[in-house]
Structure formats: structure tokens, C-alpha cells
Design a protein around this motif. Structure first.
Motif, PDB file in Angstrom:
ATOM      1  N   GLN A 112       0.598  -1.286   0.076  1.00 20.72           N
ATOM      2  CA  GLN A 112       0.066   0.009   0.014  1.00 20.72           C
ATOM      3  C   GLN A 112       0.937   1.404   0.034  1.00 20.72           C
ATOM      4  OE1 GLN A 112      -1.315   2.571   1.690  1.00 20.72           O
ATOM      5  NE2 GLN A 112      -3.471   2.760   1.265  1.00 20.72           N
ATOM      6  N   GLY A 113       0.299   2.253  -0.623  1.00 20.54           N
ATOM      7  CA  GLY A 113       1.224   3.611  -0.901  1.00 20.54           C
ATOM      8  C   GLY A 113       1.726   4.050   0.467  1.00 20.54           C
ATOM      9  N   LEU A 114       0.904   4.113   1.399  1.00 16.01           N
ATOM     10  CA  LEU A 114       1.247   4.853   2.646  1.00 16.01           C
ATOM     11  C   LEU A 114       2.125   4.187   3.487  1.00 16.01           C
ATOM     12  CD1 LEU A 114      -2.256   5.748   4.178  1.00 16.01           C
ATOM     13  CD2 LEU A 114      -0.703   7.199   3.245  1.00 16.01           C
ATOM     14  N   LEU A 115       2.765   2.938   2.968  1.00 14.02           N
ATOM     15  CA  LEU A 115       3.662   1.875   3.621  1.00 14.02           C
ATOM     16  C   LEU A 115       4.898   1.845   2.708  1.00 14.02           C
ATOM     17  CD1 LEU A 115       1.437  -0.628   4.997  1.00 14.02           C
ATOM     18  CD2 LEU A 115       2.256   1.136   6.329  1.00 14.02           C
ATOM     19  N   GLN A 116       4.901   2.539   1.504  1.00 17.20           N
ATOM     20  CA  GLN A 116       6.128   2.235   0.584  1.00 17.20           C
ATOM     21  C   GLN A 116       7.139   2.858   0.952  1.00 17.20           C
ATOM     22  OE1 GLN A 116       4.500   2.864  -3.318  1.00 17.20           O
ATOM     23  NE2 GLN A 116       3.123   1.462  -3.374  1.00 17.20           N
ATOM     24  N   THR A 117       8.510   2.407   0.566  1.00 17.91           N
ATOM     25  CA  THR A 117       9.805   3.269   0.690  1.00 17.91           C
ATOM     26  C   THR A 117       9.836   4.224  -0.420  1.00 17.91           C
ATOM     27  OG1 THR A 117      11.063   1.442  -0.292  1.00 17.91           O
ATOM     28  CG2 THR A 117      10.626   0.946   2.192  1.00 17.91           C
ATOM     29  N   ALA A 123       9.869   2.738  -7.939  1.00 11.19           N
ATOM     30  CA  ALA A 123       9.766   1.649  -9.026  1.00 11.19           C
ATOM     31  C   ALA A 123       8.507   1.737  -9.540  1.00 11.19           C
ATOM     32  CB  ALA A 123      10.259   0.392  -8.476  1.00 11.19           C
ATOM     33  N   VAL A 124       7.621   1.780  -8.673  1.00 15.74           N
ATOM     34  CA  VAL A 124       5.981   1.603  -9.051  1.00 15.74           C
ATOM     35  C   VAL A 124       5.568   2.676  -9.927  1.00 15.74           C
ATOM     36  CG1 VAL A 124       3.766   1.636  -8.182  1.00 15.74           C
ATOM     37  CG2 VAL A 124       5.408   0.437  -6.753  1.00 15.74           C
ATOM     38  N   LEU A 125       6.109   3.850  -9.530  1.00 20.33           N
ATOM     39  CA  LEU A 125       5.485   5.235 -10.397  1.00 20.33           C
ATOM     40  C   LEU A 125       6.364   5.144 -11.709  1.00 20.33           C
ATOM     41  CD1 LEU A 125       5.479   7.678  -7.548  1.00 20.33           C
ATOM     42  CD2 LEU A 125       3.514   6.905  -8.508  1.00 20.33           C
ATOM     43  N   ARG A 140       4.126  11.242  -3.583  1.00 20.87           N
ATOM     44  CA  ARG A 140       3.527   9.994  -2.662  1.00 20.87           C
ATOM     45  C   ARG A 140       4.104   9.820  -1.295  1.00 20.87           C
ATOM     46  NH1 ARG A 140       2.582   4.237  -5.553  1.00 20.87           N
ATOM     47  NH2 ARG A 140       1.192   5.755  -6.517  1.00 20.87           N
ATOM     48  N   LEU A 141       5.325   9.963  -1.152  1.00 20.13           N
ATOM     49  CA  LEU A 141       5.973   9.828   0.305  1.00 20.13           C
ATOM     50  C   LEU A 141       5.325  10.878   1.412  1.00 20.13           C
ATOM     51  CD1 LEU A 141       9.570   8.867  -0.367  1.00 20.13           C
ATOM     52  CD2 LEU A 141       7.697   7.472   0.116  1.00 20.13           C
ATOM     53  N   ALA A 142       5.172  12.012   0.940  1.00 20.62           N
ATOM     54  CA  ALA A 142       4.642  13.061   1.744  1.00 20.62           C
ATOM     55  C   ALA A 142       3.199  12.694   2.281  1.00 20.62           C
ATOM     56  CB  ALA A 142       4.431  14.247   1.062  1.00 20.62           C
ATOM     57  N   ARG A 143       2.651  11.981   1.634  1.00 17.26           N
ATOM     58  CA  ARG A 143       1.040  11.446   2.294  1.00 17.26           C
ATOM     59  C   ARG A 143       1.436  10.693   3.604  1.00 17.26           C
ATOM     60  NH1 ARG A 143      -0.421   7.852  -2.185  1.00 17.26           N
ATOM     61  NH2 ARG A 143      -1.839   7.048  -0.732  1.00 17.26           N
ATOM     62  N   GLN A 144       2.384  10.098   3.627  1.00 16.61           N
ATOM     63  CA  GLN A 144       2.834   9.430   4.902  1.00 16.61           C
ATOM     64  C   GLN A 144       2.844  10.194   6.312  1.00 16.61           C
ATOM     65  OE1 GLN A 144       6.303   6.944   4.207  1.00 16.61           O
ATOM     66  NE2 GLN A 144       5.237   5.995   2.035  1.00 16.61           N
ATOM     67  N   GLY A 145       2.846  11.464   5.539  1.00 15.87           N
ATOM     68  CA  GLY A 145       3.089  12.640   7.113  1.00 15.87           C
ATOM     69  C   GLY A 145       1.849  12.503   7.959  1.00 15.87           C
ATOM     70  N   ILE A 146       0.722  11.577   7.505  1.00 12.90           N
ATOM     71  CA  ILE A 146      -0.565  11.625   8.413  1.00 12.90           C
ATOM     72  C   ILE A 146      -0.256  10.863   9.562  1.00 12.90           C
ATOM     73  CG2 ILE A 146      -2.177  11.737   6.620  1.00 12.90           C
ATOM     74  CD1 ILE A 146      -2.435   8.783   6.703  1.00 12.90           C
ATOM     75  N   GLN A 177      12.159  -2.923   1.338  1.00 12.85           N
ATOM     76  CA  GLN A 177      10.601  -2.597   1.754  1.00 12.85           C
ATOM     77  C   GLN A 177       9.888  -3.596   2.927  1.00 12.85           C
ATOM     78  OE1 GLN A 177       7.751  -0.333   0.072  1.00 12.85           O
ATOM     79  NE2 GLN A 177       7.392  -1.219   1.877  1.00 12.85           N
ATOM     80  N   LEU A 178      10.603  -4.721   2.922  1.00 16.37           N
ATOM     81  CA  LEU A 178       9.933  -5.788   3.732  1.00 16.37           C
ATOM     82  C   LEU A 178      10.457  -5.290   5.351  1.00 16.37           C
ATOM     83  CD1 LEU A 178      10.039  -9.055   2.038  1.00 16.37           C
ATOM     84  CD2 LEU A 178       7.997  -7.590   2.424  1.00 16.37           C
ATOM     85  N   ALA A 179      11.625  -4.847   5.242  1.00 21.71           N
ATOM     86  CA  ALA A 179      12.340  -4.380   6.667  1.00 21.71           C
ATOM     87  C   ALA A 179      11.387  -3.004   7.096  1.00 21.71           C
ATOM     88  CB  ALA A 179      13.820  -3.773   6.447  1.00 21.71           C
ATOM     89  N   HIS A 180      11.106  -2.335   6.182  1.00 22.74           N
ATOM     90  CA  HIS A 180      10.258  -1.152   6.533  1.00 22.74           C
ATOM     91  C   HIS A 180       8.826  -1.660   7.120  1.00 22.74           C
ATOM     92  CE1 HIS A 180       8.722   3.059   6.463  1.00 22.74           C
ATOM     93  NE2 HIS A 180       7.935   2.638   5.861  1.00 22.74           N
ATOM     94  N   LEU A 181       8.290  -2.575   6.605  1.00 20.82           N
ATOM     95  CA  LEU A 181       6.933  -2.998   7.011  1.00 20.82           C
ATOM     96  C   LEU A 181       7.293  -3.528   8.635  1.00 20.82           C
ATOM     97  CD1 LEU A 181       5.652  -4.902   3.879  1.00 20.82           C
ATOM     98  CD2 LEU A 181       4.959  -2.753   4.656  1.00 20.82           C
ATOM     99  N   LEU A 182       8.198  -4.236   8.560  1.00 22.04           N
ATOM    100  CA  LEU A 182       8.638  -4.948   9.799  1.00 22.04           C
ATOM    101  C   LEU A 182       9.013  -3.952  10.964  1.00 22.04           C
ATOM    102  CD1 LEU A 182      10.660  -8.068   8.664  1.00 22.04           C
ATOM    103  CD2 LEU A 182       8.786  -7.918   9.898  1.00 22.04           C
ATOM    104  N   SER A 183       9.253  -2.723  10.655  1.00 18.95           N
ATOM    105  CA  SER A 183       9.673  -1.842  11.656  1.00 18.95           C
ATOM    106  C   SER A 183       8.213  -1.297  12.278  1.00 18.95           C
ATOM    107  CB  SER A 183      10.191  -0.453  11.011  1.00 18.95           C
ATOM    108  OG  SER A 183       9.154   0.356  10.076  1.00 18.95           O
ATOM    109  N   PHE A 184       7.197  -1.491  11.718  1.00 19.55           N
ATOM    110  CA  PHE A 184       5.796  -1.275  12.437  1.00 19.55           C
ATOM    111  C   PHE A 184       5.427  -2.308  13.332  1.00 19.55           C
ATOM    112  CE2 PHE A 184       5.818   1.172   8.332  1.00 19.55           C
ATOM    113  CZ  PHE A 184       5.729   2.329   8.793  1.00 19.55           C
ATOM    114  N   GLU A 185       6.291  -3.437  13.668  1.00 17.51           N
ATOM    115  CA  GLU A 185       5.759  -4.468  14.352  1.00 17.51           C
ATOM    116  C   GLU A 185       4.892  -4.359  15.569  1.00 17.51           C
ATOM    117  OE1 GLU A 185       7.202  -9.253  15.287  1.00 17.51           O
ATOM    118  OE2 GLU A 185       8.685  -7.718  14.466  1.00 17.51           O
ATOM    119  N   TYR A 186       5.802  -3.434  16.301  1.00 12.21           N
ATOM    120  CA  TYR A 186       5.324  -2.969  17.671  1.00 12.21           C
ATOM    121  C   TYR A 186       4.537  -1.743  17.900  1.00 12.21           C
ATOM    122  CZ  TYR A 186       8.119  -6.899  18.561  1.00 12.21           C
ATOM    123  OH  TYR A 186       8.911  -8.294  18.497  1.00 12.21           O
TER     124      TYR A 186
END
Length: 282
Positions: A112-117, A123-125, A140-146, A177-186
Motif C-alpha cells: 500500500q502507498g502509505l507503507l512504501q519506501t 519503481a512503481v511510479l 507520494r511519500l509526503a502522504r505518509q506524514g499523516i 521494503q520488507l524491513a520497513h514493514l517490519l519496523s511497524f511490528e510493535y
């Protein structure tokens, strides 16, 4: 070439930002080069931002605010600037994301875009259009500021297992990217579940969708097509998609098992490859 004196601050958020940056810089008695040296950017970049030829970033805005003692004006403006650069059909969706108190997202194919590195988003864009790719990625990354707000939304994301294996941007990009997803684990406000291949037929086979919930407004369902987005507050659609999401959550792996799967894929599929002698493969 656009001359800065010709800038109309009412023409767009980007023009207004450039006008205000120039006004504060001149009030401080600094040249573009001098300001660039203070904020660790080139004077040329300062000039491009002042003439609305380059998008400012949140980092640049924070540094410029501190250097020019603006009281945070540029940092407040940059969100508006970046949102204005989104495709017209997506701007309403970005506003919904910014107002939501809870976001429930199902992605059938990619992260999902809000979780992308940055590398993954780039690469997607850049698949069919590499023009202004750096700026489009920054937007796109600026949206993650929420997620950095004082009261960020509660975010539930269900990713198909396919998203872990679709090699977007190459092995290193996927590992990051997967490491980034795992950073939210807790992080109790950002919850990521994986819908495994073993789930078989599931409630999301018709495609990806989001459900946005608000403090006092009706919930909204968002689906997306090629070059278009479709938000709707139709009660029947919201009810249907909310039920689908409940079933997807029930079919998905637990938060803990999802993290373990992501960790295993990151190491086994995208980890450093070695030859028979144990040396890294170039």
C-alpha cells in the motif's frame, strides 16, 4: 525561463510557497547561495524553489523555517504544496486519508502507498513514465506524514502474500521494503497482516479497496482504476466492504505470524546470496 518577479502567489500553492520563501529570505538579508549554505542545499535549488520550478520537501522546509525564523510557515505550507501536485482525481482521496481516524486497506498485489519506501514507490511510479519521477515520488511519500500527526489514524493493512514475492525494483529494494514493514511490528496504530496463498478464494477477489472512517462523518469506501479513483459513502457499499474486510482479517495471518512470514521472505528470497564457498555473489 520564469522570472521570480513574475510569480503570482495566488496562481498555485507552489507559486505561493516560492513567493513566501523569497520574501523571508530577502527580509533576512540573505542571497540564495547564502541561504543554501545555511540549510545545506545549493543556492541553485533555492532559486528553483523560489521560481516554482522545483518542489520543496518537508526537510528543506524545516531547515528553511529554522534559518529564516518563519515560525514554521513553510513547513505548514509544504503539505498543501505536495498535495496540490497529486493527480486531480486523487487529491480528494489524500484529503480523506488526512482526516480519517481509522483506515482499513486491502491490497491485492503490491504494498500500500502509505507503507512504501522511496525506492519501492519510485519503481512503481516509473513503470511507464519516468518524467519528474523524483518529484512524483516525493509527493507520494509526503502522504505518509499523516502518521506523524499528534493524533495519527489507526491503520489496518492487509497485504496479499503476492505483494511479498512480486519483485518490485529488485532484490535490495524488496529487502528494504520488507524491513520497513517490519519496523511497524510493535506500533499499535499501524497493523499489517498478510493474506496467505493458502487462504484460497477470499472476500477480496474483486480487487483492492480502502475503508476510511471519521470522527463524525459517514465512512467512505475507496476503490481505484486506471487513472481514476472512486470514493463513495453509499451505505450499502460501505456495509458490504466493511463485511468483506472483516472476513479478510479473519482469513489473514495474525499480526505476529504475518511479521514472521515477512521476515522469512526477506531473508530467504531477498537476503544476501552466497556461492558454494560462502562468499557473497556479485
Amino acid at each position: 525561463m520564469t522570472h521570480i518577479n513574475a510569480l503570482d502567489p495566488g496562481a498555485s500553492p507552489l507559486d505561493y510557497y516560492g513567493f513566501e520563501l523569497r520574501r523571508h529570505r530577502e527580509a533576512a538579508g540573505l542571497t540564495q547561495k547564502q541561504l543554501g549554505e545555511i540549510v545545506n542545499y545549493t543556492g541553485s535549488l533555492v532559486g528553483q524553489i523560489e521560481t516554482a520550478r522545483k518542489l520543496p520537501t518537508p526537510e528543506f522546509s524545516q531547515r528553511a523555517d529554522a534559518a529564516l525564523e518563519t515560525g514554521g510557515q513553510l513547513s505548514r505550507l509544504v503539505d498543501l504544496v505536495l498535495r496540490s501536485q497529486l493527480p486531480a482525481w486523487f487529491q480528494q482521496v489524500a484529503e480523506l486519508q488526512a482526516r480519517a481516524v481509522e483506515i482499513c486497506s486491502f491490497e491485492a498485489l503490491m504494498v500500500q502507498g502509505l507503507l512504501q519506501t522511496r525506492a519501492y514507490a519510485c519503481a512503481v511510479l516509473g513503470v511507464l513514465d519516468k518524467s519528474n519521477l523524483e518529484d512524483r515520488t516525493a509527493v507520494r511519500l509526503a502522504r505518509q506524514g499523516i502518521f506523524e500527526k499528534e493524533e495519527p489514524p489507526v491503520f489496518w493493512a492487509i497485504l496479499s502474500e503476492a505483494a511479498l514475492y512480486l519483485e518490485v525494483g529488485g532484490r535490495e529494494t524488496m529487502r528494504e521494503q520488507l524491513a520497513h514493514l517490519l519496523s511497524f511490528e510493535y506500533n499499535p496504530r499501524i497493523n499489517i497482516q498478510v493474506l496467505p496463498f493458502s487462504a484460497g478464494a477470499h472476500a477480496g477477489l474483486q480487487g483492492s479497496f480502502d475503508v476510511y472512517r471519521f470522527a463524525s462523518d459517514p465512512a467512505i469506501v475507496y476503490t481505484e482504476g486506471y487513472g481514476s479513483g472512486h470514493p463513495t459513502a453509499n451505505p450499502d457499499t460501505v456495509k458490504d466492504c466493511s463485511l468483506r474486510y472483516d472476513h479478510l482479517q479473519a482469513a489473514a495471518l495474525s499480526l505476529r505470524d504475518s511479521a514472521e512470514l515477512m521476515r522469512r521472505v526477506m531473508e530467504e528470497r531477498y537476503g544476501e546470496q552466497r556461492d558454494s564457498d560462502g562468499d557473497p555473489v556479485a
